[in-house]
Enzyme design. Structure first.
Site, PDB file in Angstrom:
ATOM      1  N   LYS B  75     -13.095 -15.262  24.337  1.00 45.29           N
ATOM      2  CA  LYS B  75     -14.311 -15.904  24.805  1.00 45.29           C
ATOM      3  C   LYS B  75     -14.635 -16.688  23.490  1.00 45.29           C
ATOM      4  O   LYS B  75     -14.500 -16.199  22.386  1.00 45.29           O
ATOM      5  CB  LYS B  75     -15.221 -14.719  24.797  1.00 45.29           C
ATOM      6  CG  LYS B  75     -16.525 -15.193  25.416  1.00 45.29           C
ATOM      7  CD  LYS B  75     -17.556 -13.908  25.639  1.00 45.29           C
ATOM      8  CE  LYS B  75     -18.879 -14.539  26.256  1.00 45.29           C
ATOM      9  NZ  LYS B  75     -19.663 -13.178  26.497  1.00 45.29           N
ATOM     10  N   SER B 150     -22.382 -13.417  30.997  1.00 46.72           N
ATOM     11  CA  SER B 150     -21.871 -14.498  30.273  1.00 46.72           C
ATOM     12  C   SER B 150     -20.777 -14.743  30.011  1.00 46.72           C
ATOM     13  O   SER B 150     -20.241 -16.107  29.765  1.00 46.72           O
ATOM     14  CB  SER B 150     -22.697 -14.538  28.970  1.00 46.72           C
ATOM     15  OG  SER B 150     -22.011 -13.490  28.108  1.00 46.72           O
ATOM     16  N   SER B 174     -22.622  -8.524  30.470  1.00 42.53           N
ATOM     17  CA  SER B 174     -21.514  -9.679  30.540  1.00 42.53           C
ATOM     18  C   SER B 174     -20.426  -9.522  30.738  1.00 42.53           C
ATOM     19  O   SER B 174     -19.646 -10.765  30.996  1.00 42.53           O
ATOM     20  CB  SER B 174     -22.217 -10.735  29.315  1.00 42.53           C
ATOM     21  OG  SER B 174     -23.410 -10.989  29.597  1.00 42.53           O
TER      22      SER B 174
END
Lengths: 95, 483
Positions: B75, B150, B174
């Protein structure tokens, strides 16, 4: 609770956050709705409750007060946006 | 090769069926072919092939780990030395970190191959992956739907076979929410279990990194690498890391499962509820006992979260001031102008909204009414969980009220968007571990089951999830066009 556009301008100033004039109205509306959501918490009596800032109620771990940093000066200078004669260049803000 | 488990791929690498260079190239080709999903912000093709070559050498020498030569993706919230780390923001569009996050360093030591950096909501603020400066990620199950946020880039990449596994971070859901929407397995560990060093901070008392994988077994392998004490993170917890794979095959007979009645009330789609009930029933068939539990303060989790998280975000994001690194506005006239325009031009609307909210909640006159009140509510929510977990081994429920909604459907209504995290946020406030595993499909889109466990009981969660995955195949299903 509702916030005015002046309130939003004041908060934005506190946060040193530039916001477009055209967006202020919508921020005022959104923040007011968020505050309405938050007022639900006032229904609960929390007089005797201790605030919980850390999920495990831990205190800050400290280390011995000794220098542990390595010298990364050359590496940081190499990737800085602007350098000159070994110094970092930042915008001139004081005349 | 793209849908195989880590253990199968590790076996293939050792037996010489394929090399890490071949495996990596296959994933790089898929990433190019499916670039319209917008999963990656940065693809590190040259670096990946170099790492794959090094992994092949290491495997040949016989000192490989299970993850050596396995293509993974990070990420874009984890700092990577020499590779751009944007956090999904224009503010950090030009940022190349001078160091690796501890998590990245650990994967490097394990010999895994980094394919690139994955798209995400800006500074991890969002429930739909629509707030990224680099555009929304598409859900491979429905290209018009959000992947969840997210860590939407991470979830979509794993679901579409554009990485074997990926890292994610979870501040209010998330990891679990995008895992649920994309039909993969996602684990948010206990707060403090995985180092936050080099993970760009959003809300420091809530953020936690974790694995996003096809299966619980793969999650156990990833967590084994990620977990552990880190001196450089003052919130890291110094506890031994168990062998997460050793207990996967333990029986769940006699397992006590708590179902909070508040997780099944108004707002939950009846289709999703039916899938969750069917999944719980599978556990019943495996010999588990089901018990209703109660979380009386759960309804206040969203208001408490949306005070605490923005308050911490307003403090954490104050470092982005245009002076030291990141975006800087052109020709500032004075210091205030430099700060306000750099921040105003560098941050997107959702980030600004949360900074404003946090600044207000922490300002003189409102601090007690909002911030302290929220911290008190947080304790009550945490006590609700402790009480329930004293009666049962794990708690189960939905991850999200519905399947993935359409791109653009909720972006104009932040409150409605915030409510989509209703079942995940409370777990972050309490710091507990929780995971999402795929348990069904409704209208062509996946549904995730949430399993919540006691502090540092990730091994138990992985065991419970693995046992379900031994008798079902939801975790092996792929979206059409990505098989």
């Amino acid at each position: 609770m509702s916030l005015t556009t002046d309130d939003v301008k004041k908060i934005a100033h506190l946060a040193r956050l530039g916001i477009d004039e055209s967006d202020i109205e919508s921020y005022a509306k959104d923040l007011s709705r968020m505050l309405d959501l938050m007022t639900q918490m006032s229904e609960l009596n929390t007089d005797d409750v201790i605030p919980m800032a850390h999920p495990m109620d831990q205190v800050q771990r400290l280390r011995p007060d000794t220098v542990t940093e390595r010298d990364n000066r050359e590496q940081f200078q190499a990737i800085a946006p602007q350098v000159e004669a070994g110094l970092y260049l930042v915008p001139k803000v004081i005349e | 090769m793209h849908n195989k488990s880590i253990t199968d791929l590790a076996e293939g690498l050792r037996s010489g069926e394929f090399s890490s260079v071949e495996l990596t190239q296959a994933f790089l080709d898929r990433i190019k072919r499916h670039s319209s999903l917008n999963c990656y912000i940065t693809v590190t093709e040259d670096l990946a092939l170099q790492e794959a070559k090094a992994a092949d050498d290491r495997i040949a020498k016989g000192d490989a780990t299970l993850l050596t030569g396995i293509p993974i993706a990070q990420k874009d919230i984890f700092c990577t030395q020499g590779v751009k780390t944007t956090c999904g923001s224009k503010m950090l569009d030009n940022f190349i970190a001078p160091y690796n996050a501890t998590v990245v360093e650990k994967f490097n030591q394990a010999g895994s191959v980094m394919l690139g950096k994955l798209n995400m909501d800006e500074f991890a603020m969002g429930s739909s992956n629509e707030t990224s400066y680099y555009g929304s990620v598409r859900n491979p199950w429905d290209l018009n739907a959000i992947p969840g946020g997210s860590s939407g880039g991470s979830a979509a990449a794993v679901a579409a076979g554009l990485a074997v596994c990926a890292t994610g971070t979870d501040t209010g859901g998330s990891i679990r929410q995008p895992a649920s929407h994309c039909g993969i397995t996602g684990l948010k560990p206990t707060y403090g279990r995985v180092s936050r060093y080099g993970m760009i901070a959003y809300a420091s008392s809530l953020d936690q990194g974790g694995p996003m994988t096809h299966s619980a077994e793969d999650a156990a392998i990833m967590l084994q690498v990620m977990a552990g004490f880190d001196e450089r993170d003052s919130t890291s917890v110094d506890l031994p890391v168990p062998d997460y794979r050793s207990g996967l095959n333990n029986s769940v007979e006699g397992l006590k499962i708590g179902l909070p009645k508040e997780f099944f009330g108004d707002g939950l789609s009846s289709d999703v509820a039916a899938v969750i009930e069917a999944a719980v029933n599978e556990y019943r068939k495996l010999g588990a006992h089901i018990k209703e539990v109660s979380m009386p303060n759960l309804k206040l989790a969203i208001p408490a979260y949306y005070v605490i998280a923005p308050a911490e975000c307003s403090a954490n994001l104050s470092r982005f001031d245009g002076v030291r690194y990141g975006y800087r506005c052109a020709s500032p006239v004075d210091l205030t102008d430099l700060y306000t325009r750099s921040r105003g031009e560098g941050f997107g609307k959702e980030v600004k909204r949360r900074i404003l909210m946090g600044t207000y909640a922490l300002s003189a006159g409102y601090y007690d009414a909002y911030y302290i009140k929220a911290q008190k509510v947080r304790r009550l929510i945490s006590e609700d969980f402790k009480k329930a977990l004293s009666e049962v081994d794990v708690i189960m429920g939905p991850v999200a009220p519905s399947t993935a909604f359409g791109i653009g459907e909720k972006i104009g209504n932040p409150i409605e968007m915030y409510l989509s995290d209703i079942y995940t946020i409370a777990i972050n406030l309490a710091g507990l571990p929780a995971m999402s595993l795929p348990v069904g499909i409704v209208g062509g889109k996946p549904v995730g089951l949430q399993i919540i466990g006691n502090y540092f009981a990730e091994d138990r969660l992985l065991n419970v999830a693995h046992q379900y995955q031994q008798v079902t195949d939801w975790h092996q299903q792929s979206p059409k066009g990505f098989e």
